[in-house]
Design a protein around this motif. Structure first.
Motif, PDB file in Angstrom:
ATOM      1  N   LEU A 174       7.724   4.839  -1.004  1.00  0.00           N
ATOM      2  CA  LEU A 174       7.337   3.473  -1.362  1.00  0.00           C
ATOM      3  C   LEU A 174       6.590   3.433  -2.689  1.00  0.00           C
ATOM      4  N   ALA A 175       5.753   4.432  -2.939  1.00  0.00           N
ATOM      5  CA  ALA A 175       5.000   4.479  -4.202  1.00  0.00           C
ATOM      6  C   ALA A 175       5.946   4.582  -5.397  1.00  0.00           C
TER       7      ALA A 175
ATOM      8  N   LEU B  75       6.945  -3.494   7.074  1.00  0.00           N
ATOM      9  CA  LEU B  75       5.706  -3.093   6.412  1.00  0.00           C
ATOM     10  C   LEU B  75       4.771  -4.285   6.224  1.00  0.00           C
TER      11      LEU B  75
ATOM     12  N   ASN C  72       7.571  11.990   1.967  1.00  0.00           N
ATOM     13  CA  ASN C  72       7.183  11.139   3.095  1.00  0.00           C
ATOM     14  C   ASN C  72       7.362   9.675   2.704  1.00  0.00           C
ATOM     15  N   LYS C  73       7.214   8.798   3.694  1.00  0.00           N
ATOM     16  CA  LYS C  73       7.461   7.373   3.481  1.00  0.00           C
ATOM     17  C   LYS C  73       6.507   6.775   2.453  1.00  0.00           C
ATOM     18  N   THR C  74       5.249   7.165   2.510  1.00  0.00           N
ATOM     19  CA  THR C  74       4.262   6.610   1.577  1.00  0.00           C
ATOM     20  C   THR C  74       4.651   6.902   0.138  1.00  0.00           C
ATOM     21  N   ARG C  75       5.084   8.122  -0.110  1.00  0.00           N
ATOM     22  CA  ARG C  75       5.473   8.495  -1.479  1.00  0.00           C
ATOM     23  C   ARG C  75       6.773   7.813  -1.895  1.00  0.00           C
TER      24      ARG C  75
ATOM     25  N   ARG D 282       4.653  -6.720   2.771  1.00  0.00           N
ATOM     26  CA  ARG D 282       5.936  -6.411   2.125  1.00  0.00           C
ATOM     27  C   ARG D 282       6.385  -7.501   1.152  1.00  0.00           C
TER      28      ARG D 282
END
Length: 425
Positions: A131-132, A190, A126-129, A193
């Motif tokens: 970015l992480a 975001l 997913n997007k959160t991961r 950002r």
């Protein structure tokens, strides 16, 4: 024991315990350990000699099998199928190469990279991961940049102390990929950002401290690729940022890279040609002759190093424990010599499919644009890595595999979001 060593042990221990239940934490811990890499740091002498990244990878793999419920089919993509084919072929080479002990090193490394590739695709869903993972790598590279500012005095920065990265050129190749997947965050929508500029500034400064001409060419061509394939409605914004980046880079070039660029053309006679640059042409000619002698199946890993005394003039050799030898400085010819037409074709087909995935991103027109931009950043970074690798052999670096895996993850996330969900009546 230094505080840094104690801190590393604390994070490593707690991270491994958490990773037993939460495998994605284990993946982030892997990147943390990669950048800290105790064997390459002075404080590592106070710790036991362990395969730190391997321990984390094994724990994360076991935890993934037990705890992760992601149903992504990692073998669904063409890149995954071809990567498995490449591993099978490289493993089969053990049956006919002349130096199986040398070749076995790459078989083991490729298997490790295949496992890491699987973990990234399985866990980054997913997007959160996404970015992480990107932010973790940017901060990790920034840590090396901070160390360089504190310890480096003059000349090219070579002492990154990272796995497989033992000189400035290889460090620059790694940083090209990190710069692109990190900087793409700036053009998303975001919140907060612009905070990425803090670690990114250290990464950019570290890149110029390497003094790598090949890295600079890779960065420039990757930037052009990024602009060419960027979304139309983002082009003006991207061009503004690109202009700002060029202006900033012109201030950061410094005498180190400028002098190295001038050396290429400073020819008053043949002996004054920059030998570092000219010797690469001599090695390429020798490698082409090696390839012609082992065209289909290849000689095996480190083929250029083993065969160099028979194909390259002694004046261009470097002294090693095995005598006068010369290693490859070009990833294309390294693959051709080592793995022949079969292995090199599979590898560069993987690269080509991954890079030009951006041409099909419009298929998922209603999905999160951030993921599309991250995929474009990863593809551009991979272009930069491959271009820079024509001047220094990055065959054993992990960065290309990370970028391919992130591209595949982006495609699977977009595909999963696009497919209709089965709902109960």
């Amino acid at each position: 024991m230094p505080i840094t060593a104690l801190g590393f042990l604390a994070v490593f221990t707690i991270g491994c315990l958490v990773a037993l239940k939460r495998p994605f934490v284990g993946l982030l811990l892997y990147f943390f350990v990669f950048y800290m890499h105790p064997p390459g740091k002075y404080w590592g002498a106070f710790l036991p000699e362990l395969r730190w990244t391997l321990i984390v990878a094994v724990i994360t793999l076991i935890s993934t099998f037990i705890n992760d419920k992601n149903k992504f089919n990692w073998l669904e993509s063409k890149e995954s199928k071809l990567l498995v084919m490449l591993f099978i072929y490289v493993a089969l080479q053990l049956t006919w190469v002349d130096f199986p002990s040398l070749h076995q090193v790459y078989v083991v490394l490729l298997f490790k990279l295949l496992v890491l590739y699987y973990l990234i695709i399985r866990l980054v869903n997913n997007k959160t991961r996404l970015l992480a993972v990107i932010v973790t790598n940017c901060i990790g590279a920034a840590y090396i940049g901070l160390n360089a500012l504190q310890t480096h005095v003059s000349g090219r920065f070579e002492a990154a102390g990272l796995p497989g990265i033992n000189d400035a050129n290889l460090l620059a190749i790694h940083l090209v990929g990190i710069i692109f997947i990190s900087s793409v965050i700036v053009i998303t929508n975001l919140n907060r950002r612009y905070l990425i500029f803090i670690p990114l500034a250290l990464v950019g400064n570290l890149f110029f401290m390497t003094g790598s001409r090949g890295g600079l060419v890779g960065l420039a061509l990757a930037g052009l690729f990024f602009i060419w394939y960027s979304p139309k409605h983002k082009k003006t914004q991207i061009l503004r940022w690109a202009f700002a980046a060029v202006i900033l880079a012109s201030f950061m070039l410094g005498p180190l890279i400028i002098d190295r660029i001038k050396q290429i053309n400073s020819v008053s006679d043949t002996e004054q040609i920059d030998k570092s640059a000219y010797s690469r042409l001599v090695i390429i000619e020798g490698q082409w002759n090696m390839f012609k002698d082992y065209p289909i199946l290849g000689f095996g890993h480190r083929g250029t190093l083993v065969l160099s005394p028979f194909y390259i003039d002694e004046s261009y050799m470097t002294q090693t424990e095995a005598g006068a030898r010369r290693a490859s400085h070009n990833i294309t010819l390294a693959f051709m010599v080592d793995h022949g037409l079969i292995g090199s074709s599979i590898f560069f087909l993987i690269i080509g499919i991954a890079v030009f995935s951006v041409r099909h991103k419009q298929k998922y027109c209603n999905d999160d644009e951030t993921i599309k931009l991250i995929m474009l950043g990863a593809s551009s970074g991979l272009v930069g890595v491959m271009v820079a690798s024509q001047f220094s052999n990055s065959k054993v670096l992990e960065i290309s595999m990370w970028l391919i895996a992130l591209i595949v993850s982006c495609k699977l996330i977009l595909k999963n979001a696009h497919e209709p969900k089965n709902e109960l009546p």
